[in-house]
Write a protein that holds these residues in place. Structure first.
Motif, PDB file in Angstrom:
ATOM      1  N   VAL A  81     -78.815  69.316  39.164  1.00 19.09           N
ATOM      2  CA  VAL A  81     -80.139  69.728  39.387  1.00 19.09           C
ATOM      3  C   VAL A  81     -81.137  68.364  39.124  1.00 19.09           C
ATOM      4  CG1 VAL A  81     -79.877  71.990  38.894  1.00 19.09           C
ATOM      5  CG2 VAL A  81     -80.169  70.394  36.967  1.00 19.09           C
ATOM      6  N   THR A  82     -82.038  68.487  39.814  1.00 25.10           N
ATOM      7  CA  THR A  82     -83.171  67.634  39.070  1.00 25.10           C
ATOM      8  C   THR A  82     -84.182  68.843  38.636  1.00 25.10           C
ATOM      9  OG1 THR A  82     -84.640  67.256  41.329  1.00 25.10           O
ATOM     10  CG2 THR A  82     -82.875  65.820  41.053  1.00 25.10           C
ATOM     11  N   LEU A  83     -84.905  68.149  37.341  1.00 27.04           N
ATOM     12  CA  LEU A  83     -85.788  69.269  36.742  1.00 27.04           C
ATOM     13  C   LEU A  83     -87.077  68.507  37.070  1.00 27.04           C
ATOM     14  CD1 LEU A  83     -84.122  70.375  33.475  1.00 27.04           C
ATOM     15  CD2 LEU A  83     -84.108  71.301  35.857  1.00 27.04           C
ATOM     16  N   ARG A  84     -88.326  69.646  37.214  1.00 26.86           N
ATOM     17  CA  ARG A  84     -89.709  69.123  37.261  1.00 26.86           C
ATOM     18  C   ARG A  84     -90.199  68.734  35.933  1.00 26.86           C
ATOM     19  NH1 ARG A  84     -93.967  72.889  40.476  1.00 26.86           N
ATOM     20  NH2 ARG A  84     -93.002  72.077  42.144  1.00 26.86           N
ATOM     21  N   GLN A  85     -90.944  67.507  36.307  1.00 24.31           N
ATOM     22  CA  GLN A  85     -91.542  66.991  34.833  1.00 24.31           C
ATOM     23  C   GLN A  85     -92.681  68.106  34.382  1.00 24.31           C
ATOM     24  OE1 GLN A  85     -92.719  62.791  36.016  1.00 24.31           O
ATOM     25  NE2 GLN A  85     -92.320  63.274  37.797  1.00 24.31           N
ATOM     26  N   GLY A  86     -92.658  68.149  33.080  1.00 26.56           N
ATOM     27  CA  GLY A  86     -93.584  69.051  32.433  1.00 26.56           C
ATOM     28  C   GLY A  86     -93.452  70.437  32.499  1.00 26.56           C
ATOM     29  N   ALA A  87     -92.456  70.888  32.997  1.00 30.46           N
ATOM     30  CA  ALA A  87     -92.003  72.331  33.389  1.00 30.46           C
ATOM     31  C   ALA A  87     -91.103  73.018  32.190  1.00 30.46           C
ATOM     32  CB  ALA A  87     -91.267  72.575  34.607  1.00 30.46           C
ATOM     33  N   PHE A  88     -90.460  72.108  31.323  1.00 25.62           N
ATOM     34  CA  PHE A  88     -89.746  72.373  30.353  1.00 25.62           C
ATOM     35  C   PHE A  88     -90.438  72.171  28.876  1.00 25.62           C
ATOM     36  CE2 PHE A  88     -87.351  72.341  33.982  1.00 25.62           C
ATOM     37  CZ  PHE A  88     -86.665  73.548  34.002  1.00 25.62           C
ATOM     38  N   PRO A  89     -90.601  73.024  28.067  1.00 28.55           N
ATOM     39  CA  PRO A  89     -91.190  72.542  26.599  1.00 28.55           C
ATOM     40  C   PRO A  89     -90.352  71.732  25.757  1.00 28.55           C
ATOM     41  CG  PRO A  89     -90.945  74.815  26.766  1.00 28.55           C
ATOM     42  CD  PRO A  89     -90.544  74.169  27.911  1.00 28.55           C
ATOM     43  N   VAL A  90     -90.650  70.655  25.098  1.00 36.42           N
ATOM     44  CA  VAL A  90     -89.719  69.736  24.263  1.00 36.42           C
ATOM     45  C   VAL A  90     -89.495  70.527  22.881  1.00 36.42           C
ATOM     46  CG1 VAL A  90     -89.433  67.894  23.026  1.00 36.42           C
ATOM     47  CG2 VAL A  90     -90.222  67.804  25.271  1.00 36.42           C
ATOM     48  N   GLU A  91     -88.144  71.064  22.566  1.00 36.80           N
ATOM     49  CA  GLU A  91     -88.011  71.807  21.278  1.00 36.80           C
ATOM     50  C   GLU A  91     -87.469  70.756  20.214  1.00 36.80           C
ATOM     51  OE1 GLU A  91     -88.695  75.144  21.459  1.00 36.80           O
ATOM     52  OE2 GLU A  91     -88.415  75.415  23.425  1.00 36.80           O
ATOM     53  N   GLU A  92     -87.892  70.881  19.022  1.00 38.14           N
ATOM     54  CA  GLU A  92     -87.412  70.062  18.247  1.00 38.14           C
ATOM     55  C   GLU A  92     -85.818  70.283  17.873  1.00 38.14           C
ATOM     56  OE1 GLU A  92     -89.068  67.749  15.974  1.00 38.14           O
ATOM     57  OE2 GLU A  92     -90.394  68.126  17.456  1.00 38.14           O
ATOM     58  N   SER A  93     -85.396  69.084  17.521  1.00 36.62           N
ATOM     59  CA  SER A  93     -83.805  69.401  17.521  1.00 36.62           C
ATOM     60  C   SER A  93     -83.394  68.203  16.450  1.00 36.62           C
ATOM     61  CB  SER A  93     -83.374  68.919  18.803  1.00 36.62           C
ATOM     62  OG  SER A  93     -81.868  68.806  19.002  1.00 36.62           O
ATOM     63  N   ASP A  94     -82.185  68.512  15.727  1.00 38.19           N
ATOM     64  CA  ASP A  94     -81.538  67.565  14.990  1.00 38.19           C
ATOM     65  C   ASP A  94     -79.790  67.703  15.101  1.00 38.19           C
ATOM     66  OD1 ASP A  94     -81.277  65.304  13.494  1.00 38.19           O
ATOM     67  OD2 ASP A  94     -81.662  66.411  11.334  1.00 38.19           O
ATOM     68  N   LEU A  95     -79.645  67.298  16.141  1.00 34.45           N
ATOM     69  CA  LEU A  95     -77.951  67.711  16.608  1.00 34.45           C
ATOM     70  C   LEU A  95     -77.215  66.496  15.860  1.00 34.45           C
ATOM     71  CD1 LEU A  95     -77.925  68.927  20.082  1.00 34.45           C
ATOM     72  CD2 LEU A  95     -77.422  70.238  18.250  1.00 34.45           C
ATOM     73  N   LYS A  96     -77.688  65.263  15.546  1.00 34.05           N
ATOM     74  CA  LYS A  96     -76.946  64.297  15.004  1.00 34.05           C
ATOM     75  C   LYS A  96     -75.862  63.803  15.909  1.00 34.05           C
ATOM     76  CE  LYS A  96     -78.348  65.257  10.030  1.00 34.05           C
ATOM     77  NZ  LYS A  96     -78.774  66.684  10.227  1.00 34.05           N
ATOM     78  N   GLY A  97     -76.126  63.505  17.117  1.00 28.62           N
ATOM     79  CA  GLY A  97     -74.965  63.239  17.979  1.00 28.62           C
ATOM     80  C   GLY A  97     -74.409  61.837  17.570  1.00 28.62           C
ATOM     81  N   LYS A  98     -73.203  61.825  18.208  1.00 27.07           N
ATOM     82  CA  LYS A  98     -72.248  60.627  18.039  1.00 27.07           C
ATOM     83  C   LYS A  98     -73.036  59.626  19.121  1.00 27.07           C
ATOM     84  CE  LYS A  98     -68.130  62.321  17.492  1.00 27.07           C
ATOM     85  NZ  LYS A  98     -68.427  63.683  17.095  1.00 27.07           N
ATOM     86  N   ILE A  99     -72.959  58.487  18.811  1.00 31.38           N
ATOM     87  CA  ILE A  99     -73.273  57.461  19.906  1.00 31.38           C
ATOM     88  C   ILE A  99     -72.040  56.709  20.399  1.00 31.38           C
ATOM     89  CG2 ILE A  99     -74.460  55.233  20.496  1.00 31.38           C
ATOM     90  CD1 ILE A  99     -76.606  56.201  18.287  1.00 31.38           C
ATOM     91  N   ALA A 100     -71.642  56.694  21.514  1.00 34.77           N
ATOM     92  CA  ALA A 100     -70.567  55.918  22.214  1.00 34.77           C
ATOM     93  C   ALA A 100     -70.867  54.936  23.271  1.00 34.77           C
ATOM     94  CB  ALA A 100     -69.562  56.850  22.707  1.00 34.77           C
ATOM     95  N   ALA A 101     -70.501  53.687  23.137  1.00 32.05           N
ATOM     96  CA  ALA A 101     -70.453  52.744  24.108  1.00 32.05           C
ATOM     97  C   ALA A 101     -69.610  52.830  25.211  1.00 32.05           C
ATOM     98  CB  ALA A 101     -70.560  51.242  23.594  1.00 32.05           C
ATOM     99  N   VAL A 102     -69.927  52.763  26.585  1.00 30.37           N
ATOM    100  CA  VAL A 102     -69.244  52.936  27.720  1.00 30.37           C
ATOM    101  C   VAL A 102     -69.196  51.454  28.469  1.00 30.37           C
ATOM    102  CG1 VAL A 102     -68.757  54.000  30.020  1.00 30.37           C
ATOM    103  CG2 VAL A 102     -69.574  55.232  27.862  1.00 30.37           C
ATOM    104  N   ASP A 103     -68.131  51.049  28.873  1.00 33.59           N
ATOM    105  CA  ASP A 103     -68.048  49.801  29.738  1.00 33.59           C
ATOM    106  C   ASP A 103     -68.666  50.097  30.959  1.00 33.59           C
ATOM    107  OD1 ASP A 103     -67.000  48.080  27.666  1.00 33.59           O
ATOM    108  OD2 ASP A 103     -64.935  48.692  28.592  1.00 33.59           O
ATOM    109  N   SER A 104     -69.694  49.001  31.462  1.00 31.99           N
ATOM    110  CA  SER A 104     -70.204  49.226  32.736  1.00 31.99           C
ATOM    111  C   SER A 104     -69.441  48.740  33.775  1.00 31.99           C
ATOM    112  CB  SER A 104     -71.308  48.166  32.783  1.00 31.99           C
ATOM    113  OG  SER A 104     -71.874  48.185  34.254  1.00 31.99           O
TER     114      SER A 104
END
Ligand SMILES: Cc1cc2nc3c(=O)[nH]c(=O)nc-3n(C[C@H](O)[C@H](O)[C@H](O)COP(=O)(O)OP(=O)(O)OC[C@H]3O[C@@H](n4cnc5c(N)ncnc54)[C@H](O)[C@@H]3O)c2cc1C
Lengths: 324, 262
Positions: free
Chosen positions: A153-176
């Motif tokens: 999907v492509t989502l319309r700008q400004g159509a979805f409110p930003v909710e606070e979040s603290d998922l503490k996700g992992k960061i992973a490097a991917v080779d280009s």
């Protein structure tokens, strides 16, 4: 669905608002589907963004490559295409932005998956995403389903409110996967918006004119109202497209975002691309002869009538009110 | 420079009441006026400017019913050279992908150096067909083009981004470009042009002419399905001031005064 992938969009060193909007919606869907939310971050020296993104995603995939320094749909298509083929996210979300509109259709076509663009909502129906869109300039709503998953999907700008979040996700490097520069298309430079003699973003009172004015020779009618109100004249896109006002007067997605005390929309239908630039005004007045014009749903006061009668009368009354 | 411009006829709905028909998936068309999609009109003008400079022919391609001929003729009247209309009952209910697939089938039968389309259609607003077409034809593309300059075998392009920002890029030809409104000033057709256009042939192609199968076009070839159209809920909306122009103006001036605007 095991995974939802969101493409982080950034430009000139800044994360674009649509990124957290998409991740907020993505988190809601991921929760409902018990899926992982993954942010894809492509670019050069973009580590700074991953710190923000990890709050909104379970995982942040970072592809750092000098060949991704500036947005290039062909380079992005190759990198994101490889990621999607490998991880098989059930749903991929991209912003309905100038970048997204350039990237998503060829990418979905290459992958052979369904794409629904400019979505203002995504619901789940029996576990499958169902998209809501606006059609006919906002006069109707359409619900569109996908023939199978995975999908995009492509989502319309400004159509979805930003909710606070603290998922503490992992960061992973991917080779280009990019081994050489893309040659069929080359980014040259950005050209930033010009600021003219009047900065409409600083104005307290704005009279804004749309295609309803019909002809350039009618412009003095709205100029007169702007003057009587002590405000500045702005416009919708067709007016700048026709060259009747310069582009720095255009309000909307591809123009300026304004937040005046009063915004008077004259002969403007209220397409989303316009509304997004003025819905933050304190008081919005719409003058339009079509009672079904979408502008009336964001306006506080409306006059259903012919602008060629209403505007001169209003100009006169305001001049009188000022005298008293 | 031979150019194909893909165009679409759309209903003009800015001032019309748009009603959903009995199927719930389409609109009532009887009382609507149809014309060329706004961005496509700019694409046609861009093609005219280029062929005036470099020579070559412009072929219009549209997928649509016979009633689209009126729109096609109005564009032929401006000086475009040839027109192809893709019409077949199997094309019904095409989504953006199936539309691009059908157009690609037609484009494979035409010689061109450049393909132009509008960047956005004012009816369904997908902004999807042009860039999908490019992928299907394996050509480079750029969407939302607001400036175009041809320099030997390449195009220098200005693309519109958000908030008044643009980007400049260079792209190899042949390519597919989707044109944004405001790039030029579309001309009007002359009476003479209109008269000539009435005599120009419009070539009609159907499924069998495109080298595609029933399963690749229309609803069968679509990857998305329009389930339902509806009128948006009214919400709070504006307080409508009622009365003659004089009266509503007095009311509004009073509101402005109360709020300290004037
Ligand atoms: C990528 C993209 C970016 C865009 N960016 C912008 C943007 O930044 N800003 C923007 O404005 N648009 C933008 N647009 C265009 C947008 O989609 C609409 O086409 C545009 O806003 C319509 O302008 P309008 O309301 O003036 O004209 P229309 O939609 O044609 O509406 C004219 C209105 O005038 C009314 N009217 C006509 N005559 C009279 C009369 N005599 N008295 C009273 N009312 C009358 C009609 O009822 C109608 O509602 C963008 C589009 C795209 C695809």
């Amino acid at each position: 669905m095991k995974e939802i992938l969101v493409l982080a969009e950034h430009r000139m060193g800044e994360l674009r608002d649509v990124t957290l909007e998409m991740l907020s919606k993505g988190r809601e869907l991921a929760q409902a589907l018990d899926a992982q939310l993954v942010a894809g971050l492509l670019g050069r020296d973009v580590a700074v963004f991953s710190e923000t993104l990890k709050k909104w995603a379970h995982q942040v995939l970072v592809v750092d490559d000098s060949k991704l320094e500036n947005f290039n749909a062909d380079a992005y298509q190759k990198v994101l295409g490889d990621i999607i083929k490998k991880r098989q996210p059930g749903l991929t979300m991209i912003g309905h932005t100038s970048f997204g509109v350039d990237l998503a259709p060829p990418l979905a076509t290459q992958l052979g998956i369904p794409l629904i663009t400019d979505c203002v909502d995504i619901q789940l129906k029996d576990g499958a995403p169902l998209a809501t869109r606006q059609v006919y300039g906002g006069k109707l709503i359409s619900e569109v389903s996908f023939v199978g998953t995975p999908c995009m999907v492509t989502l319309r700008q400004g159509a979805f409110p930003v909710e606070e979040s603290d998922l503490k996700g992992k960061i992973a490097a991917v080779d280009s996967p990019l081994t050489e520069e893309i040659t069929c298309r080359k980014f040259l430079q950005y050209v930033e918006a010009v600021v003219g003699d009047v900065d409409i973003t600083q104005a307290d009172i704005i009279v804004s004119v749309g295609r309803g004015i019909r002809e350039e020779k009618n412009m003095p009618i709205v100029e007169g109202l702007a003057e009587a109100m002590g405000g500045v004249l702005a416009c919708s896109r067709p007016i700048t497209d026709s060259g009747w006002l310069s582009s720095d007067r255009q309000v909307g997605q591809s123009g300026r975002t304004v937040k005046p005390k009063v915004y008077v929309a004259v002969g403007i239908s209220g397409a989303f691309q316009h509304i997004t630039g003025m819905s933050g005004a304190e008081t919005i007045v719409a003058i339009n002869r079509d009672p079904n014009a979408p502008i009336f749903s964001v306006a506080h006061y409306g006059i259903v009538g012919d602008l060629f009668q209403v505007v001169p009368a209003l100009t006169e009354k305001i001049a009188e009110a000022k005298e008293n | 420079m031979d150019i194909v411009v893909c165009v679409k006829q759309v209903p003009l709905t800015a001032e019309a009441e748009v009603m959903v028909d009995d199927t719930g998936r389409d609109i009532k068309k009887e009382r609507l006026v149809f014309d060329v999609n706004e961005a496509d009109n700019y694409a046609v003008e861009e093609a005219l400017l280029l062929t005036e400079k470099f020579g070559g022919t412009i072929t219009l391609v549209t997928m649509g019913p016979e009633s689209a001929d009126k729109t096609i003729r109005s564009l032929l009247a401006k000086g475009t050279h040839e027109a192809v209309r893709l019409t077949d009952e199997h094309f019904a209910q095409s989504d953006a992908f199936a539309t691009a697939k059908t157009l690609a089938g037609a484009l494979k039968t035409i010689k061109f150096d450049l393909v132009l389309t509008g960047c956005y259609a004012s009816d369904d607003g997908y902004s999807q067909v042009g860039a999908t077409l490019a992928e299907l034809l394996e050509l480079p593309h750029a969407t939302m083009v607001t400036g175009l300059q041809i320099l030997d075998g390449k195009a220098k392009i200005e693309r519109e981004l958000e908030g008044g920002t643009h980007e400049l890029l260079e792209i190899e030809l042949p390519a597919v470009l989707t044109i944004q409104t405001g790039i030029n000033e579309p001309r009007y057709a002359s009476i003479l042009g209109l008269r000539k256009a009435m005599k120009k042939p419009i070539k009609v192609m159907s499924l069998k002419d495109l080298g595609l199968t029933e399963n690749e076009v229309g609803r069968a070839g679509s990857k998305t399905i329009l389930e339902r159209l509806s009128v948006p809920p009214k919400g709070e909306g504006a307080q409508i001031l009622e009365g003659a122009p004089e009266e509503v103006s007095t009311k509004l001036a009073e509101i402005f005064r109360e709020r300290g605007v004037v």
